[in-house]
Design a protein around this motif. Structure first.
Motif, PDB file in Angstrom:
ATOM      1  N   LEU A 216     -28.449   2.547 -11.399  1.00 32.45           N
ATOM      2  CA  LEU A 216     -28.973   3.497 -12.369  1.00 32.45           C
ATOM      3  C   LEU A 216     -29.270   4.857 -11.747  1.00 32.45           C
ATOM      4  N   GLY A 217     -29.081   4.977 -10.424  1.00 32.04           N
ATOM      5  CA  GLY A 217     -29.370   6.243  -9.760  1.00 32.04           C
ATOM      6  C   GLY A 217     -30.852   6.547  -9.708  1.00 32.04           C
ATOM      7  N   THR A 218     -31.659   5.518  -9.451  1.00 40.01           N
ATOM      8  CA  THR A 218     -33.107   5.706  -9.398  1.00 40.01           C
ATOM      9  C   THR A 218     -33.643   5.387  -8.010  1.00 40.01           C
ATOM     10  N   VAL A 219     -34.824   5.935  -7.712  1.00 43.57           N
ATOM     11  CA  VAL A 219     -35.496   5.689  -6.439  1.00 43.57           C
ATOM     12  C   VAL A 219     -36.986   5.519  -6.693  1.00 43.57           C
ATOM     13  N   PRO A 220     -37.714   4.899  -5.774  1.00 44.02           N
ATOM     14  CA  PRO A 220     -39.172   4.835  -5.924  1.00 44.02           C
ATOM     15  C   PRO A 220     -39.776   6.242  -5.957  1.00 44.02           C
ATOM     16  N   LEU A 221     -40.824   6.406  -6.742  1.00 41.39           N
ATOM     17  CA  LEU A 221     -41.479   7.702  -6.881  1.00 41.39           C
ATOM     18  C   LEU A 221     -41.886   8.258  -5.519  1.00 41.39           C
ATOM     19  N   ALA A 222     -42.356   7.393  -4.618  1.00 39.26           N
ATOM     20  CA  ALA A 222     -42.803   7.839  -3.297  1.00 39.26           C
ATOM     21  C   ALA A 222     -41.695   8.556  -2.537  1.00 39.26           C
ATOM     22  N   LEU A 223     -40.459   8.055  -2.665  1.00 31.45           N
ATOM     23  CA  LEU A 223     -39.329   8.664  -1.963  1.00 31.45           C
ATOM     24  C   LEU A 223     -38.984  10.030  -2.552  1.00 31.45           C
ATOM     25  N   GLU A 224     -39.030  10.124  -3.881  1.00 32.60           N
ATOM     26  CA  GLU A 224     -38.755  11.413  -4.538  1.00 32.60           C
ATOM     27  C   GLU A 224     -39.827  12.439  -4.166  1.00 32.60           C
ATOM     28  N   ILE A 225     -41.082  12.012  -4.100  1.00 33.74           N
ATOM     29  CA  ILE A 225     -42.177  12.908  -3.706  1.00 33.74           C
ATOM     30  C   ILE A 225     -41.962  13.407  -2.280  1.00 33.74           C
ATOM     31  N   ASP A 226     -41.584  12.494  -1.398  1.00 30.04           N
ATOM     32  CA  ASP A 226     -41.373  12.840   0.008  1.00 30.04           C
ATOM     33  C   ASP A 226     -40.329  13.957   0.148  1.00 30.04           C
ATOM     34  N   HIS A 227     -39.224  13.830  -0.558  1.00 33.29           N
ATOM     35  CA  HIS A 227     -38.160  14.836  -0.432  1.00 33.29           C
ATOM     36  C   HIS A 227     -38.479  16.102  -1.222  1.00 33.29           C
ATOM     37  N   MET A 228     -39.275  15.977  -2.276  1.00 31.68           N
ATOM     38  CA  MET A 228     -39.742  17.170  -2.976  1.00 31.68           C
ATOM     39  C   MET A 228     -40.596  18.027  -2.038  1.00 31.68           C
ATOM     40  N   LYS A 229     -41.448  17.373  -1.256  1.00 31.93           N
ATOM     41  CA  LYS A 229     -42.278  18.105  -0.291  1.00 31.93           C
ATOM     42  C   LYS A 229     -41.431  18.742   0.805  1.00 31.93           C
ATOM     43  N   LYS A 230     -40.336  18.066   1.164  1.00 28.45           N
ATOM     44  CA  LYS A 230     -39.435  18.647   2.171  1.00 28.45           C
ATOM     45  C   LYS A 230     -38.755  19.903   1.627  1.00 28.45           C
ATOM     46  N   VAL A 231     -38.419  19.891   0.335  1.00 32.07           N
ATOM     47  CA  VAL A 231     -37.827  21.082  -0.283  1.00 32.07           C
ATOM     48  C   VAL A 231     -38.830  22.237  -0.277  1.00 32.07           C
ATOM     49  N   ILE A 232     -40.087  21.921  -0.581  1.00 33.51           N
ATOM     50  CA  ILE A 232     -41.141  22.955  -0.560  1.00 33.51           C
ATOM     51  C   ILE A 232     -41.293  23.518   0.859  1.00 33.51           C
ATOM     52  N   GLU A 233     -41.367  22.623   1.844  1.00 33.28           N
ATOM     53  CA  GLU A 233     -41.524  23.051   3.235  1.00 33.28           C
ATOM     54  C   GLU A 233     -40.324  23.871   3.692  1.00 33.28           C
ATOM     55  N   MET A 234     -39.117  23.443   3.298  1.00 31.60           N
ATOM     56  CA  MET A 234     -37.903  24.156   3.677  1.00 31.60           C
ATOM     57  C   MET A 234     -37.927  25.585   3.145  1.00 31.60           C
ATOM     58  N   ASN A 235     -38.361  25.744   1.916  1.00 31.46           N
ATOM     59  CA  ASN A 235     -38.425  27.086   1.335  1.00 31.46           C
ATOM     60  C   ASN A 235     -39.516  27.937   1.982  1.00 31.46           C
ATOM     61  N   GLN A 236     -40.612  27.322   2.362  1.00 31.97           N
ATOM     62  CA  GLN A 236     -41.656  28.071   3.061  1.00 31.97           C
ATOM     63  C   GLN A 236     -41.134  28.612   4.391  1.00 31.97           C
ATOM     64  N   ILE A 237     -40.358  27.804   5.103  1.00 25.53           N
ATOM     65  CA  ILE A 237     -39.774  28.264   6.367  1.00 25.53           C
ATOM     66  C   ILE A 237     -38.804  29.411   6.119  1.00 25.53           C
ATOM     67  N   ARG A 238     -37.989  29.272   5.069  1.00 27.78           N
ATOM     68  CA  ARG A 238     -37.011  30.327   4.735  1.00 27.78           C
ATOM     69  C   ARG A 238     -37.687  31.674   4.507  1.00 27.78           C
ATOM     70  N   PHE A 239     -38.875  31.631   3.884  1.00 27.65           N
ATOM     71  CA  PHE A 239     -39.558  32.865   3.521  1.00 27.65           C
ATOM     72  C   PHE A 239     -40.793  33.125   4.386  1.00 27.65           C
ATOM     73  N   ASN A 240     -40.741  32.638   5.631  1.00 29.60           N
ATOM     74  CA  ASN A 240     -41.792  32.931   6.621  1.00 29.60           C
ATOM     75  C   ASN A 240     -43.191  32.540   6.141  1.00 29.60           C
ATOM     76  N   HIS A 241     -43.251  31.446   5.414  1.00 28.62           N
ATOM     77  CA  HIS A 241     -44.542  30.903   4.951  1.00 28.62           C
ATOM     78  C   HIS A 241     -45.308  31.905   4.079  1.00 28.62           C
ATOM     79  N   MET A 242     -44.583  32.737   3.361  1.00 27.54           N
ATOM     80  CA  MET A 242     -45.211  33.745   2.505  1.00 27.54           C
ATOM     81  C   MET A 242     -45.218  33.330   1.027  1.00 27.54           C
ATOM     82  N   LEU A 243     -44.633  32.189   0.717  1.00 29.44           N
ATOM     83  CA  LEU A 243     -44.551  31.760  -0.683  1.00 29.44           C
ATOM     84  C   LEU A 243     -45.927  31.359  -1.203  1.00 29.44           C
ATOM     85  N   LYS A 244     -46.191  31.705  -2.446  1.00 28.49           N
ATOM     86  CA  LYS A 244     -47.451  31.352  -3.091  1.00 28.49           C
ATOM     87  C   LYS A 244     -47.196  30.128  -3.966  1.00 28.49           C
TER      88      LYS A 244
END
Length: 352
Positions: A216-244
């Protein structure tokens, strides 16, 4: 709301047609079995016959609609037996009281009438009829639910096939990508640890996106949260931790962590906020909220729209998330998109 009302109306009309046909057939069968005169003595003559027939059909239609679509189908889907039993007892209590009033107060039959039954016989007959009605309603509710599940499974399989074909069409050899990222990570680890960490994050995010999950293309919520946080962290690095960014998370129980959600559903909405949002406004931060219990998942992403030139977008990611949520959860979820000239918001509620 209009679409939902049309759906209800269609369901009622189908039951009305079936029940009317069945009532006419039953009436004709009684005439053939015991004769016209005896049957008319039981059901009345003239206008009384029409009134009784219309009342029977309308009452039966309402009873079966409530039983099938409001009580039994939700029970089959949610397995909430306690709630269903309480609702069922209340419904049949109200129905029995109504039928008693109709038969003994409104119809007001005399003991000498052929159709007259004593209150004791009435309650016994009503209980037996209620049991038959429940069995019939369970039969049809099971068929309807099974048919819906079969159609949904077929649609999910079709969507999965489309996704696989799209991946084949657009993919670059993932082994080449990961080998390249591994090489860049090794080369930058000593000279620029943050850049190396960004490469590592990117590798994990891409691995998550390309991995083979369940059918069904599903994953446990914990795994989706983990990678969502990685996307947030990745973008913070891209923009020198200036994102609000304002992130709030509340997980009530461990059961919520293992609840399944569509892969990349939350990640896609967060990526859209970073892609199209104003990221440096302290007063209008990108807001991400996640709350989960064993019965419900609530997720919200809102952002102020970026001014100036906008990045091109075909809306494929958002459309895909909507479609997958609808196929997987149907009426058990809601997906709201709220937008004006300056702000954009996505809000998902999933009832587990």
């Amino acid at each position: 709301m209009i679409t939902f009302a049309k759906k209800q109306w269609k369901q009622i009309m189908i039951i009305l047609m079936i029940y009317t046909t069945w009532s006419v057939a039953a009436f004709l069968f009684l005439i053939r079995l015991q004769g016209l005169e005896t049957t008319l003595k039981q059901f009345g003559t003239g206008s009384q016959l029409y009134i009784n027939f219309i009342h029977t059909v309308v009452k039966g239609t309402i009873v079966y609609y409530i039983l099938i679509y409001q009580l039994l189908i939700p029970l089959i889907k949610t397995r909430n037996w306690k709630k269903a039993i309480l609702q069922g007892l209340l419904f049949f209590t109200i129905l029995t009281i109504y039928e008693y009033i109709w038969n003994f107060q409104i119809q007001n039959p005399k003991p000498t009438d052929p159709s007259y039954v004593s209150p004791n016989i009435f309650f016994l007959t009503a209980a037996l009829l209620d049991l038959v009605i429940i069995l019939i309603a369970v039969f049809f509710a099971t068929i309807i639910t099974s048919n819906e599940m079969r159609k949904r499974k077929e649609e999910l399989e079709k969507e999965k096939l489309k996704a696989e074909l799209a991946a084949i069409k657009y993919q670059i050899n993932p082994h080449f990508i990961f080998n390249s990222l591994s090489f860049i990570y090794t080369k930058t680890l000593k000279t620029s640890p943050e850049a190396a960490h960004a490469v590592h994050l990117l590798s994990e995010i891409m691995s998550y996106a390309l991995d083979d999950w369940d059918e069904l293309g599903t994953v446990p919520l914990a795994l989706e949260i983990d990678h969502m946080k990685k996307v947030i962290e990745m973008n913070q690095i891209r923009f020198n931790h200036m994102l609000k960014v304002k992130y709030h998370q509340h997980i009530e129980t461990d059961e919520a962590y293992i609840s399944y959600v569509p892969t990349l559903a939350l990640v896609t909405l967060v990526e859209n906020a970073f892609k199209h949002g104003e990221l440096n406004d302290e007063k209008n931060q990108v807001t991400i909220e996640l709350e989960a219990t064993k019965n419900k998942i609530y997720f919200l992403v809102s952002n102020k729209k970026k001014k100036g030139p906008k990045e091109p977008s075909k809306g494929i990611g958002l459309s895909n998330v909507k479609q997958r949520l609808q196929l997987m959860y149907g009426d058990k979820h809601s997906f709201a998109v709220k937008e004006d000239e300056n702000y954009y918001l996505n809000e998902i509620t999933i009832n587990l």
